[in-house]
Design an enzyme around this catalytic site. Structure first.
Site: not given
Length: 348
Positions: A236, A183-185, A108, A78
């Site tokens: 599923g 911003g740490n991501s 992610d 992201h």
């Protein structure tokens, strides 16, 4: 003249201080263990700037964090979004161009190639051992665009499930009370040994932050570098927790496992597992009945949905046939299910 007793005591104290100095545990050391870890790894922590973003202070888009593993930079999917190229700033203060070679929205995670990686970088390593609740950890990155920042905390929880835009949960995540801000991501969550325990995902409040586990990242990142994508296992099914009421309604001796609440048509579970097909009333409340209850996969017990998703993510692969123990109509049964790759999803 000093007597022998005082002299011996002074020598013992000096020897102890010398030993503390050698171990880096000197209580009078102004730096301390956090400073030592910071100095060891900060050169491998990167500021990631997404080109063309109009948000200068954090994800999604704008400025995020990353860190060097091998010859690539690891960050969040992201953070890079749909970008093919990003700008990277290392501790030498120079900007370099990075190419996004692979992203995986389900976990992610993203991998970025950079040709002219500076000589000051050594590369960090993913931890081999699982984190322990109460373990001290550090977060390094660029909160609110403030580069090369450090925060400290502990591991507050493990095996958390995080939301993802794909609709599938990110499993085996780490919860921490170390301050985490936009911003740490994409930055590293590290142990006091300097090993990467996780990739920072997001903060949910002043004392709650989350990171994608090193175990999941260590499976996904090599595939992103090699193939540009990662294939996740897919059963599923939809599941529900088995509490005392569901256990009573389905004649179970104890509340354990997860109830198969639905089976996706034409999925691996279709024709293998049975979903709920009825309900009964307990204390005036409807309680589902009739579905399979998964209690183990191979040798791994499945007490809840978080453990189910973690086992699938960390210990299986598409096209693999797994052995399931299920409780069906009150009886234990063994069934086999061949996993497939997760289907494509339309991201919002």
């Amino acid at each position: 003249m000093q007597d022998d007793g005082n002299e011996n005591a002074e020598n013992a104290e000096n020897a102890e201080n010398d030993e503390n100095d050698e171990n880096g545990d000197d209580p009078f050391d102004a730096g301390g263990p956090y400073a030592n870890v910071y100095d060891d790894i900060i050169d491998d922590v990167v500021l990631v700037n997404v080109l063309g973003s109009d948000d200068p202070f954090g994800d999604p888009g704008g400025i995020g964090s990353g860190f060097v593993v091998g010859d690539h930079v690891v960050t969040n999917a992201h953070v890079v979004g749909d970008a093919n190229d990003v700008e990277l700033q290392f501790r030498d203060e120079e900007w370099r161009e990075g190419e996004v070679v692979g992203t995986d929205s389900h976990s992610d995670l993203a991998a970025i190639a950079v040709d002219d990686r500076p000589a000051i970088t050594d590369g960090l390593s993913f931890a081999a051992d699982d984190p322990v609740i109460g373990q001290e950890v550090l977060v390094l990155g660029n909160p609110l665009g403030l580069d090369a920042s450090l925060s400290q905390g502990i591991v507050s929880g493990v095996d958390r499930q995080l939301p993802s835009p794909t609709g599938f949960a990110i499993p085996a995540a780490i919860q921490t009370d170390a301050p985490v801000n936009p911003g740490n991501s994409g930055g590293p969550l590290v142990s006091l040994d300097g090993d990467v325990l996780g990739v920072v995902f997001a903060g949910a409040g002043q004392t709650i932050g989350f990171a994608i586990s090193a175990q999941l990242a260590d499976r996904v990142i090599p595939a992103l570098i090699e193939d540009g994508e990662y294939e996740h296992s897919y059963m599923g099914i939809g599941v529900s927790p088995v509490g005392p009421q569901i256990a009573a309604a389905n004649d179970l001796e104890e509340a354990r496992g997860v109830l198969v609440s639905e089976v996706v048509p034409d999925s691996p579970a279709d024709g293998v597992l049975e979903p709920i097909d009825g309900e009964t009333a307990i204390d005036g409340e409807p309680v589902p009945t009739g579905g399979d209850i998964i209690v183990s996969i191979g040798d791994e017990e499945i007490p809840n949905e978080a453990r189910l998703t973690a086992v699938l993510a960390l210990e299986t692969a598409p096209d693999e046939t797994i052995d399931l123990e299920v409780i069906r109509e009150g009886e234990s049964q063994q069934v086999e299910l061949t996993l497939e790759e997760r289907p494509d999803v339309d991201l919002p």
